[in-house]
Design a protein around this motif. Structure first.
Motif, PDB file in Angstrom:
ATOM      1  N   SER A  56      92.637  11.264  32.531  1.00  0.00           N
ATOM      2  CA  SER A  56      93.022   9.953  33.041  1.00  0.00           C
ATOM      3  C   SER A  56      91.772   9.252  33.542  1.00  0.00           C
ATOM      4  O   SER A  56      90.929   9.865  34.199  1.00  0.00           O
ATOM      5  CB  SER A  56      94.023  10.088  34.194  1.00  0.00           C
ATOM      6  N   ILE A  57      91.646   7.974  33.234  1.00  0.00           N
ATOM      7  CA  ILE A  57      90.519   7.168  33.686  1.00  0.00           C
ATOM      8  C   ILE A  57      91.067   6.095  34.604  1.00  0.00           C
ATOM      9  O   ILE A  57      91.977   5.347  34.235  1.00  0.00           O
ATOM     10  CB  ILE A  57      89.785   6.533  32.487  1.00  0.00           C
ATOM     11  N   VAL A  58      90.509   6.015  35.824  1.00  0.00           N
ATOM     12  CA  VAL A  58      90.999   5.085  36.829  1.00  0.00           C
ATOM     13  C   VAL A  58      89.840   4.226  37.314  1.00  0.00           C
ATOM     14  O   VAL A  58      88.774   4.748  37.640  1.00  0.00           O
ATOM     15  CB  VAL A  58      91.625   5.844  38.023  1.00  0.00           C
ATOM     16  N   LYS A  59      90.056   2.936  37.391  1.00  0.00           N
ATOM     17  CA  LYS A  59      89.040   2.026  37.903  1.00  0.00           C
ATOM     18  C   LYS A  59      88.926   2.194  39.409  1.00  0.00           C
ATOM     19  O   LYS A  59      89.931   2.214  40.125  1.00  0.00           O
ATOM     20  CB  LYS A  59      89.414   0.578  37.580  1.00  0.00           C
ATOM     21  N   LYS A  60      87.680   2.375  39.887  1.00  0.00           N
ATOM     22  CA  LYS A  60      87.457   2.468  41.323  1.00  0.00           C
ATOM     23  C   LYS A  60      87.582   1.070  41.907  1.00  0.00           C
ATOM     24  O   LYS A  60      87.070   0.105  41.347  1.00  0.00           O
ATOM     25  CB  LYS A  60      86.059   3.024  41.611  1.00  0.00           C
ATOM     26  N   GLN A  61      88.287   0.970  43.036  1.00  0.00           N
ATOM     27  CA  GLN A  61      88.467  -0.322  43.678  1.00  0.00           C
ATOM     28  C   GLN A  61      88.069  -0.216  45.136  1.00  0.00           C
ATOM     29  O   GLN A  61      88.518   0.697  45.839  1.00  0.00           O
ATOM     30  CB  GLN A  61      89.911  -0.776  43.559  1.00  0.00           C
ATOM     31  N   ALA A  62      87.248  -1.146  45.573  1.00  0.00           N
ATOM     32  CA  ALA A  62      86.818  -1.166  46.964  1.00  0.00           C
ATOM     33  C   ALA A  62      88.036  -1.288  47.879  1.00  0.00           C
ATOM     34  O   ALA A  62      88.931  -2.090  47.635  1.00  0.00           O
ATOM     35  CB  ALA A  62      85.873  -2.335  47.200  1.00  0.00           C
ATOM     36  N   GLY A  63      88.066  -0.442  48.906  1.00  0.00           N
ATOM     37  CA  GLY A  63      89.146  -0.503  49.885  1.00  0.00           C
ATOM     38  C   GLY A  63      90.418   0.195  49.456  1.00  0.00           C
ATOM     39  O   GLY A  63      91.411   0.157  50.172  1.00  0.00           O
ATOM     40  N   ALA A  64      90.435   0.839  48.298  1.00  0.00           N
ATOM     41  CA  ALA A  64      91.657   1.484  47.814  1.00  0.00           C
ATOM     42  C   ALA A  64      92.126   2.593  48.747  1.00  0.00           C
ATOM     43  O   ALA A  64      93.311   2.859  48.865  1.00  0.00           O
ATOM     44  CB  ALA A  64      91.448   2.037  46.408  1.00  0.00           C
ATOM     45  N   ALA A  65      91.201   3.249  49.442  1.00  0.00           N
ATOM     46  CA  ALA A  65      91.563   4.340  50.343  1.00  0.00           C
ATOM     47  C   ALA A  65      91.666   3.870  51.787  1.00  0.00           C
ATOM     48  O   ALA A  65      91.899   4.666  52.686  1.00  0.00           O
ATOM     49  CB  ALA A  65      90.528   5.458  50.245  1.00  0.00           C
ATOM     50  N   LYS A  66      91.497   2.585  52.017  1.00  0.00           N
ATOM     51  CA  LYS A  66      91.522   2.056  53.375  1.00  0.00           C
ATOM     52  C   LYS A  66      92.840   2.409  54.059  1.00  0.00           C
ATOM     53  O   LYS A  66      93.918   2.204  53.522  1.00  0.00           O
ATOM     54  CB  LYS A  66      91.366   0.534  53.346  1.00  0.00           C
ATOM     55  N   GLY A  67      92.726   2.977  55.223  1.00  0.00           N
ATOM     56  CA  GLY A  67      93.905   3.321  56.005  1.00  0.00           C
ATOM     57  C   GLY A  67      94.377   4.755  55.832  1.00  0.00           C
ATOM     58  O   GLY A  67      95.143   5.240  56.641  1.00  0.00           O
ATOM     59  N   ILE A  68      93.939   5.436  54.813  1.00  0.00           N
ATOM     60  CA  ILE A  68      94.391   6.809  54.584  1.00  0.00           C
ATOM     61  C   ILE A  68      93.967   7.718  55.729  1.00  0.00           C
ATOM     62  O   ILE A  68      94.710   8.597  56.143  1.00  0.00           O
ATOM     63  CB  ILE A  68      93.858   7.346  53.233  1.00  0.00           C
ATOM     64  N   LEU A  69      92.769   7.508  56.239  1.00  0.00           N
ATOM     65  CA  LEU A  69      92.228   8.382  57.281  1.00  0.00           C
ATOM     66  C   LEU A  69      92.376   7.815  58.687  1.00  0.00           C
ATOM     67  O   LEU A  69      91.865   8.397  59.634  1.00  0.00           O
ATOM     68  CB  LEU A  69      90.740   8.655  56.992  1.00  0.00           C
ATOM     69  N   LYS A  70      93.082   6.708  58.848  1.00  0.00           N
ATOM     70  CA  LYS A  70      93.116   6.036  60.138  1.00  0.00           C
ATOM     71  C   LYS A  70      93.732   6.862  61.270  1.00  0.00           C
ATOM     72  O   LYS A  70      93.401   6.656  62.416  1.00  0.00           O
ATOM     73  CB  LYS A  70      93.824   4.688  60.026  1.00  0.00           C
ATOM     74  N   ASN A  71      94.606   7.794  60.980  1.00  0.00           N
ATOM     75  CA  ASN A  71      95.259   8.581  62.033  1.00  0.00           C
ATOM     76  C   ASN A  71      94.606   9.944  62.270  1.00  0.00           C
ATOM     77  O   ASN A  71      95.123  10.756  63.015  1.00  0.00           O
ATOM     78  CB  ASN A  71      96.743   8.781  61.693  1.00  0.00           C
ATOM     79  N   ILE A  72      93.484  10.182  61.631  1.00  0.00           N
ATOM     80  CA  ILE A  72      92.782  11.452  61.806  1.00  0.00           C
ATOM     81  C   ILE A  72      91.728  11.291  62.892  1.00  0.00           C
ATOM     82  O   ILE A  72      90.868  10.417  62.797  1.00  0.00           O
ATOM     83  CB  ILE A  72      92.131  11.918  60.487  1.00  0.00           C
ATOM     84  N   PRO A  73      91.814  12.110  63.964  1.00  0.00           N
ATOM     85  CA  PRO A  73      90.818  11.992  65.027  1.00  0.00           C
ATOM     86  C   PRO A  73      89.422  12.364  64.525  1.00  0.00           C
ATOM     87  O   PRO A  73      89.256  13.262  63.707  1.00  0.00           O
ATOM     88  CB  PRO A  73      91.307  12.984  66.085  1.00  0.00           C
ATOM     89  N   VAL A  74      88.437  11.659  65.036  1.00  0.00           N
ATOM     90  CA  VAL A  74      87.067  11.870  64.595  1.00  0.00           C
ATOM     91  C   VAL A  74      86.186  12.172  65.793  1.00  0.00           C
ATOM     92  O   VAL A  74      86.280  11.521  66.825  1.00  0.00           O
ATOM     93  CB  VAL A  74      86.532  10.593  63.898  1.00  0.00           C
ATOM     94  N   GLU A  75      85.335  13.197  65.655  1.00  0.00           N
ATOM     95  CA  GLU A  75      84.336  13.460  66.669  1.00  0.00           C
ATOM     96  C   GLU A  75      83.167  12.540  66.384  1.00  0.00           C
ATOM     97  O   GLU A  75      82.696  12.444  65.251  1.00  0.00           O
ATOM     98  CB  GLU A  75      83.874  14.919  66.602  1.00  0.00           C
TER      99      GLU A  75
END
Length: 73
Positions: free
Chosen positions: A39-58
């Protein structure tokens, strides 16, 4: 039908590029599933935005700590 070149390059048919909104110079990602389907998928800026928002970060993690945490998993 596309053919694979000696450099393992493939030219995508124009109609498929139009359908997938892929233009010359776009970045794409390819995936292979267990049945060997590519499968070939076009990379899009911001496509993953919000996926990690609830993960605490040190705020500060050293390179050594990062390596050690990867080894422990």
């Amino acid at each position: 039908m596309a053919k694979v070149s000696a450099k393992r390059q493939i030219t995508l048919p124009v109609d498929q590029c139009i359908s997938a909104h892929i233009n010359a110079g776009d970045d794409v990602i390819s995936f292979v599933d267990r049945q060997g389907v590519i499968s070939i998928v076009k990379k899009q800026a911001g496509a993953a935005k919000g996926i990690l928002k609830n993960i605490p970060v040190e705020a500060v993690v050293s390179e050594q700590e990062s390596l050690e945490s990867a080894v422990r998993k």
